[in-house]
Design a protein around this motif. Sequence first.
Motif, short mmCIF file in Angstrom:
data_model
loop_
_atom_site.label_atom_id
_atom_site.label_comp_id
_atom_site.label_asym_id
_atom_site.label_seq_id
_atom_site.Cartn_x
_atom_site.Cartn_y
_atom_site.Cartn_z
N ILE A 122 -19.27 29.62 26.80
CA ILE A 122 -19.95 29.78 28.10
C ILE A 122 -20.01 28.46 28.86
CG2 ILE A 122 -22.18 30.30 29.17
CD1 ILE A 122 -22.62 32.38 26.97
N VAL A 123 -20.40 27.38 28.19
CA VAL A 123 -20.49 26.09 28.88
C VAL A 123 -19.11 25.58 29.28
CG1 VAL A 123 -22.68 25.43 27.83
CG2 VAL A 123 -20.55 24.80 26.70
N ALA A 124 -18.06 25.98 28.53
CA ALA A 124 -16.70 25.61 28.94
C ALA A 124 -16.30 26.33 30.22
CB ALA A 124 -15.71 25.93 27.81
N LEU A 125 -16.68 27.61 30.32
CA LEU A 125 -16.40 28.36 31.54
C LEU A 125 -17.20 27.84 32.73
CD1 LEU A 125 -16.26 32.01 30.15
CD2 LEU A 125 -14.36 30.69 31.10
N LEU A 126 -18.42 27.39 32.47
CA LEU A 126 -19.31 26.89 33.54
C LEU A 126 -19.31 25.37 33.57
CD1 LEU A 126 -22.31 29.33 32.98
CD2 LEU A 126 -20.41 29.58 34.58
N ARG A 127 -18.16 24.76 33.31
CA ARG A 127 -18.05 23.30 33.24
C ARG A 127 -18.52 22.66 34.54
NH1 ARG A 127 -12.15 20.79 32.56
NH2 ARG A 127 -11.88 22.63 33.84
N ASN A 128 -19.30 21.56 34.38
CA ASN A 128 -19.84 20.77 35.49
C ASN A 128 -20.91 21.50 36.30
OD1 ASN A 128 -18.10 18.63 34.84
ND2 ASN A 128 -16.47 19.45 36.13
N SER A 129 -21.36 22.64 35.80
CA SER A 129 -22.46 23.34 36.47
C SER A 129 -23.79 22.80 35.96
CB SER A 129 -22.36 24.85 36.21
OG SER A 129 -22.57 25.10 34.83
N ILE A 208 -12.03 23.51 26.79
CA ILE A 208 -11.70 22.78 28.03
C ILE A 208 -10.33 22.13 27.92
CG2 ILE A 208 -12.33 20.76 29.40
CD1 ILE A 208 -15.24 21.51 29.03
N ASN A 209 -10.02 21.60 26.75
CA ASN A 209 -8.70 20.98 26.55
C ASN A 209 -7.58 22.01 26.71
OD1 ASN A 209 -6.91 18.82 25.75
ND2 ASN A 209 -6.72 19.86 23.78
N LEU A 210 -7.80 23.23 26.23
CA LEU A 210 -6.77 24.26 26.32
C LEU A 210 -6.69 24.88 27.71
CD1 LEU A 210 -7.27 26.04 22.89
CD2 LEU A 210 -5.24 24.81 23.63
N LEU A 211 -7.79 24.85 28.46
CA LEU A 211 -7.77 25.45 29.80
C LEU A 211 -6.82 24.73 30.75
CD1 LEU A 211 -11.54 26.33 30.39
CD2 LEU A 211 -9.65 27.87 29.87
N ALA A 212 -6.45 23.49 30.41
CA ALA A 212 -5.51 22.74 31.25
C ALA A 212 -4.06 22.99 30.85
CB ALA A 212 -5.82 21.25 31.17
N SER A 213 -3.81 23.86 29.86
CA SER A 213 -2.45 24.13 29.41
C SER A 213 -1.69 24.99 30.41
CB SER A 213 -2.48 24.83 28.05
OG SER A 213 -3.18 24.05 27.10
N ALA A 219 -1.56 32.46 33.19
CA ALA A 219 -2.38 33.66 33.04
C ALA A 219 -3.35 33.81 34.22
CB ALA A 219 -3.15 33.59 31.73
N ARG A 220 -3.89 32.69 34.70
CA ARG A 220 -4.80 32.75 35.85
C ARG A 220 -4.05 33.16 37.11
NH1 ARG A 220 -8.24 27.18 34.83
NH2 ARG A 220 -9.92 28.11 33.56
N LEU A 221 -2.85 32.60 37.29
CA LEU A 221 -2.06 32.93 38.48
C LEU A 221 -1.67 34.40 38.50
CD1 LEU A 221 0.25 29.78 38.70
CD2 LEU A 221 -1.64 30.38 40.21
N LYS A 222 -1.55 35.01 37.33
CA LYS A 222 -1.23 36.44 37.26
C LYS A 222 -2.44 37.31 37.55
CE LYS A 222 1.23 37.68 33.71
NZ LYS A 222 1.71 37.75 32.29
N GLY A 223 -3.59 36.68 37.74
CA GLY A 223 -4.79 37.43 38.07
C GLY A 223 -5.58 37.91 36.89
N THR A 224 -5.33 37.34 35.70
CA THR A 224 -6.08 37.74 34.50
C THR A 224 -7.55 37.32 34.65
OG1 THR A 224 -4.09 37.35 33.19
CG2 THR A 224 -6.16 37.57 31.99
N PRO A 225 -8.49 38.20 34.34
CA PRO A 225 -9.91 37.83 34.43
C PRO A 225 -10.24 36.61 33.56
CG PRO A 225 -9.66 40.19 34.11
CD PRO A 225 -8.30 39.60 33.93
N ALA A 226 -11.26 35.87 33.97
CA ALA A 226 -11.61 34.62 33.27
C ALA A 226 -11.97 34.88 31.81
CB ALA A 226 -12.77 33.93 33.99
N VAL A 229 -8.86 35.45 29.78
CA VAL A 229 -8.12 34.21 29.57
C VAL A 229 -8.69 33.46 28.37
CG1 VAL A 229 -7.63 31.93 30.54
CG2 VAL A 229 -7.40 33.96 31.97
N ILE A 230 -10.03 33.44 28.29
CA ILE A 230 -10.67 32.73 27.18
C ILE A 230 -10.46 33.47 25.86
CG2 ILE A 230 -12.91 32.04 26.23
CD1 ILE A 230 -12.04 30.26 28.45
#
Length: 318
Positions: A122-129, A208-213, A219-226, A229-230
Motif C-alpha cells: 500500500i505505501v509503495a502504491l501511495l509513494r510520497n503521499s 518501488i524498485n520494480l515499479l521502475a522496470s 503493463a501500465r501503458l496497456k491500461g492494466t489497473p494499478a 500491476v502490483i
Amino acid sequence: MKDVLIIVLKRLGLGLITLFVISILIFGAVELLPGDIAEAVLGQGATEENVAAMRKQLGLDRPAPVRYLDWLSGAVVGDFGNSLVSGSNVSEVIAPRFANTLFLAAYAAVIAVPLAIILGVIVALLRNSVFDRVANVLTLTSISSPEFFLGYILILYLSVKTGYFPAIAKLSSDMSLLEVLHRTFLPALTMVLVVMAHMMRMTRAAIINLLASPYIEMARLKGTPAWKVIVKHALPNAWAPIINVVALNLAYLITGVVLVEVVFVYPGIGQLLVDAVTKRDFPVVQACCLVFAATFILLNLAADVGSILTNPRLRHPK
C-alpha cells in the motif's frame, strides 16, 4: 534442480561450519570467565576438599580440549549434560521453554508477516503521499526503539491504565488456547511492532524498485489497473527479497526474544538463559546459546533457499 540441490548443500555445509565455530566460541567464552566455576557453584564458604570434589564432578580436572569434545559430542545427540543448580537434564529443561519461545515467535509472525506485506504494498502504491510519510515516521520510530522500551510502554497503556491485558505472561498447563493467546498478546505485540516495521520498509523498497522496470511501464501503458500491476507483475518478482527479509526477521523473533521474555516474565528460553546466567548455571547457558545459534543459522539457510527458489537468475546462475 541439480544446481539448486548443490547450492543448498553448499549452504548447509557452510552453516554446519559456522555452528562449529560458534560452539568453540561459546565454550571458550565460558572458559575465559574470571574465577573458578566450582568455587562459584559452591560459594565462598566451600572448603578445598569440596572444591576439588566439585571440579572432578564437573570434569574441570581434565584439559579444556577434551572437555570441549565431550560437550560437543553430547550436544550433537541432544545431551547437554546436567544443570548445576537443579541437577536435571539440560535438554529436558530447555525443551518446554524452547517450545514456548517458538509459540510466541509463531504468534507474532502470524500477525506481522501478512500485515507487513500488505502495508508495504500500500505505501509503495501511495509513494510520497501523506500516508507514506506517516508510515515511514512510525516504522522508523518502531525500529529505533528498544524492545524493552516498547514493552514497558505497552504495559503502561494496555495493562496498567486500561487493564485489557495482563502485564505478566504467566502460563499454566490447564489454560485454553484463547487464554494463552490473551496472556501472551503483549509480548507478541512488542515483537510485532519491531519486525513488522522492518519487513514493511523492505517490501516497500522492493516494490518501488520494480515499479521502475520496463515491463511494469508496459503493463501500465496497456491500461492494466494499478492493483493488477502490483499483484500479477511486481509482487511475484519481489518475492525473493521479501522472503529473505521475512526469514531473517523470523530468526530475530526467536533469537532476539530475550529482552521481551524478561520484561513480561514469559517462560521461554530467553528467560531461562537470563536465569542461568544469574545463577552461573553454565551447562544451561552453553546449551541455550547453541540452540539460539543453530536456530538463527537454520533460518538464514531457509532465507537463502527461499531466495534461490523464487529467483530464476539464482536458480540458473550460468
